[in-house]
Design a protein around this motif. Structure first.
Motif, mmCIF file in Angstrom:
data_model
loop_
_atom_site.group_PDB
_atom_site.id
_atom_site.type_symbol
_atom_site.label_atom_id
_atom_site.label_comp_id
_atom_site.label_asym_id
_atom_site.label_seq_id
_atom_site.Cartn_x
_atom_site.Cartn_y
_atom_site.Cartn_z
ATOM 1 N N GLU A 50 7.833 -38.792 36.560
ATOM 2 C CA GLU A 50 8.668 -39.977 36.369
ATOM 3 C C GLU A 50 9.199 -40.079 34.945
ATOM 4 O O GLU A 50 10.303 -40.561 34.718
ATOM 5 N N HIS A 51 8.409 -39.623 33.969
ATOM 6 C CA HIS A 51 8.818 -39.748 32.567
ATOM 7 C C HIS A 51 9.665 -38.577 32.081
ATOM 8 O O HIS A 51 10.517 -38.749 31.204
ATOM 9 N N LEU A 52 9.440 -37.386 32.631
ATOM 10 C CA LEU A 52 10.056 -36.187 32.064
ATOM 11 C C LEU A 52 10.930 -35.409 33.042
ATOM 12 O O LEU A 52 11.479 -34.367 32.689
ATOM 13 N N THR B 154 7.581 -32.028 26.207
ATOM 14 C CA THR B 154 8.422 -33.167 25.856
ATOM 15 C C THR B 154 9.870 -32.795 26.121
ATOM 16 O O THR B 154 10.208 -31.622 26.321
ATOM 17 N N ILE C 107 0.400 -39.187 30.133
ATOM 18 C CA ILE C 107 1.565 -39.364 29.279
ATOM 19 C C ILE C 107 1.137 -40.006 27.968
ATOM 20 O O ILE C 107 0.472 -41.057 27.965
ATOM 21 N N GLU D 186 2.882 -41.211 24.116
ATOM 22 C CA GLU D 186 4.197 -41.650 23.679
ATOM 23 C C GLU D 186 4.185 -41.867 22.185
ATOM 24 O O GLU D 186 3.239 -42.445 21.633
ATOM 25 N N PRO E 145 8.308 -39.702 25.232
ATOM 26 C CA PRO E 145 7.155 -39.335 26.059
ATOM 27 C C PRO E 145 6.725 -37.888 25.822
ATOM 28 O O PRO E 145 7.565 -37.000 25.636
ATOM 29 N N ALA F 258 4.055 -35.219 27.695
ATOM 30 C CA ALA F 258 3.086 -34.952 28.757
ATOM 31 C C ALA F 258 1.964 -34.087 28.201
ATOM 32 O O ALA F 258 2.213 -33.116 27.488
ATOM 33 N N THR G 291 3.080 -39.237 37.580
ATOM 34 C CA THR G 291 3.434 -40.035 36.392
ATOM 35 C C THR G 291 4.231 -39.185 35.403
ATOM 36 O O THR G 291 5.208 -39.653 34.810
ATOM 37 N N ASP H 220 8.680 -44.032 21.225
ATOM 38 C CA ASP H 220 9.378 -44.112 22.513
ATOM 39 C C ASP H 220 9.724 -42.750 23.106
ATOM 40 O O ASP H 220 10.521 -42.666 24.041
#
Length: 253
Positions: free
Chosen positions: A151-153, A200, A174, A176, A181, A183, A148, A179
């Motif tokens: 996927e975001h970072l 981040t 994650i 937030e 993200p 970790a 996860t 908006d």
């Protein structure tokens, strides 16, 4: 359910104005959604010495008009006017007012590069060892959680890269804010308690390790070309720096 919690409800929670059932509902919301904890931390800052910081602005504030507006509320719906309650009410009622404008501008200025560390510190201040003790720590769970974060970072993290001496990897998740993200990889240190590695996105370029202290916790932080990193906990700064050196060597390899 969590999104429906108003600032007024959270202020009443902070001021111990709720019955047992209402407090239990908010306790459950805090456990489910980390952002509820951050909202509570922000509202709880009303106990700081704002009077000194904004003494010049207070003379310009429409206090009488605010109080008159508050007095029009039905009595059963109006909690006692604590400092936290007044802060929440003022934020909602003084749209365009001088005090609200200046407070917002000052708050907005603080949301620059370094303040993500302040937000993380606000959240970590809520942690105790019991927050993490019950969490599973098997490698299958860890890999799923790290996916996860990837996927975001845009990170490719493996449990072995994140191992540190003595401390136990407990959870990766994650968070937030606006908006953006963040970790959070949490560990449990048998000596010093909860510890977190947080990451981040950043375009500020590579920076060497630096230190700071927030909420009684030590922080070491650094950045590379794409990410900003920080370690936060009650560990001594030198110990955190040694951990940071270990992690940087693994991620730069």
């Amino acid at each position: 359910m969590n999104a429906k919690l108003s600032d007024e409800q959270l202020v009443a929670y902070l001021d111990d104005q709720l019955d047992t059932e209402q407090r239990a509902r908010i306790d459950a919301a805090i456990a489910e959604d980390p952002m509820i904890g951050l909202r509570l931390q922000w509202l709880d800052r009303s106990s700081l010495p704002f009077k000194d910081a904004f003494s010049q602005l207070s003379r310009q504030a429409p206090v009488d008009r605010l109080q008159a507006m508050l007095d029009t509320l039905p009595s059963p719906a109006r909690p006692p006017l604590s400092r936290r309650w007044f802060l929440a009410a003022a934020a909602g009622l003084v749209a365009g007012g001088v005090l609200a404008d200046r407070l917002f501008l000052g708050w907005q200025e603080s949301q620059q590069t370094s303040n993500w560390r302040g937000l993380v510190a606000d959240y970590m201040a809520l942690y105790v060892p019991q927050t993490l003790e019950h969490l599973p720590s098997d490698e299958t769970t860890q890999r799923a959680q790290l996916q996860t974060l990837d996927e975001h970072l845009g990170l490719k993290l493996a449990p072995g890269q994140l191992s540190l001496p003595r401390v136990e990897f407990k959870r990766a998740q994650i968070l937030e804010y606006d908006d953006v993200p963040i970790a959070q990889i949490t560990y449990l240190d048998p000596v010093h308690g909860p510890l977190a590695l947080c990451i981040t996105l950043s375009s500020s370029g590579s920076r060497h390790v630096a230190r700071e202290r927030r909420h009684g916790m030590n922080i070491v932080y650094w950045s590379d070309m794409h990410h900003a990193w920080m370690l936060i906990g009650h560990n001594p700064p030198a110990e955190l720096e040694a951990m940071a050196t270990t992690l940087r060597s693994r991620f730069s390899a």
